[in-house]
Design a protein around this motif. Sequence first.
Motif, PDB file in Angstrom:
ATOM      1  N   THR A 100       0.831  -1.198   0.000  1.00 14.48           N
ATOM      2  CA  THR A 100       0.000   0.000   0.000  1.00 14.48           C
ATOM      3  C   THR A 100       0.877   1.264   0.000  1.00 14.48           C
ATOM      4  O   THR A 100       0.631   2.209  -0.746  1.00 14.48           O
ATOM      5  CB  THR A 100      -0.941  -0.015   1.220  1.00 14.48           C
ATOM      6  N   ARG A 139      -4.703  -7.177  -6.004  1.00 11.09           N
ATOM      7  CA  ARG A 139      -4.635  -5.817  -6.564  1.00 11.09           C
ATOM      8  C   ARG A 139      -4.458  -5.802  -8.074  1.00 11.09           C
ATOM      9  O   ARG A 139      -4.627  -4.766  -8.717  1.00 11.09           O
ATOM     10  CB  ARG A 139      -3.511  -5.035  -5.881  1.00 11.09           C
ATOM     11  N   ASN A 140      -4.084  -6.919  -8.612  1.00  9.78           N
ATOM     12  CA  ASN A 140      -3.870  -6.996 -10.063  1.00  9.78           C
ATOM     13  C   ASN A 140      -4.908  -7.854 -10.780  1.00  9.78           C
ATOM     14  O   ASN A 140      -4.725  -8.184 -11.948  1.00  9.78           O
ATOM     15  CB  ASN A 140      -2.469  -7.542 -10.359  1.00  9.78           C
TER      16      ASN A 140
END
Length: 361
Positions: free
Chosen positions: A159, A211-212
């Motif tokens: 993050t 996240r991907n």
Amino acid sequence: MRVDEHLEKLGNQLDGIDQQLLVLLNERARIAAAIGQRRESLGLPTYDPAREKRKLAELTKQNPGPVDNARLERLFEEIAEVPHEKQRTEGKRQLLVSRKTKSEDTVVRVKDAVIGGSAHVLVAGPCSVESREQMRAVAAAMKSVGLNVLRGGAFKPRTSPYDFQGLGREGLKLLKEVADEFEMVTISEIMSPSQLEYAAEYIDVIQIGARNMQNFDLLKAAGQMNMPVLLKRGIAATLDEFVYAAEYVMAGGNERVMLIERGIRTYEKWTRNTLDISAVPLLKQETHLPVLVDVSHSTGRKDILLPCAKAALAAGADGIMVEVHPEPQAALSDSGQQIDIGQFRAFWSGLSGSGLFKRCT
Ligand code: PEP
Ligand code: MN
């Protein structure tokens, strides 16, 4: 009693024409559907409105009557709608990941590991690869209980840009060295298509992180690889989006795709994410892909891993992922949720002793 012979004859003629229309309408619908499928396989929209319009103009020009052109147009519009109506009621395009396309379970084999099918897999390892000693400690503990699928992140999606970003290619090398020593299969996250180019040198399974999940270039590139892909559910992804992300990989020609539920973001604060157990039977029902559950990233805790893992297996999951670190308090990422070697042994004995975990025979 015959009312009128002539009338009866005309009625019979009309019935004959209706019979022919019935045959013709169905024949037309069949051909139109074939055209639609062909167009779809060529990447074209199934319906070509310009062509329909031209055809209608042609027909009205040739119309001998007595059916007037307005009626003719209405009728043909209705008729041309037949295959599209069918498509609408049958739903969206059938996906490669769908059970409707392939009814048998996909079984992913990689070296000595089998994921999917009748046996379960426990994937374990630290959040990040940090050192050879760290990896060896986890690998040895796993190997001593007969587990051989080792995870460890080298490219970390953090993050904050100031947090530990992973050892990168060096981390992959360490992972491979230790896995070779202990004869294990490795899984590691890859974050970009450029990293994929050398991933096959070091790892056995590509992990695409939450996240991907909708990094479409990465999904497409993974679709070109001759390596299994473990796809994580996005942080706030619906199951539709998750399944479409898997479809991206399969559409590229890679059939060895596995799904992993890792919790989704909700308002709940007692867990890091909310483990969506219902995703397991739904994904098993709707797709033919192996479905795993990551109990570490979903709960973000160490104290409820075993019941969550049991729930996952009871719901039909093909495997579990758990983060293990020899010294969690010193871990460079996810230190709060990783279990130590002793806790891992206890977790494993609880899971293997539960009767829910079926070992590969
Ligand atoms: C991981 O497995 O290391 C990870 C970062 O998980 P996720 O992508 O599910 O957050
Ligand atoms: Mn982690």
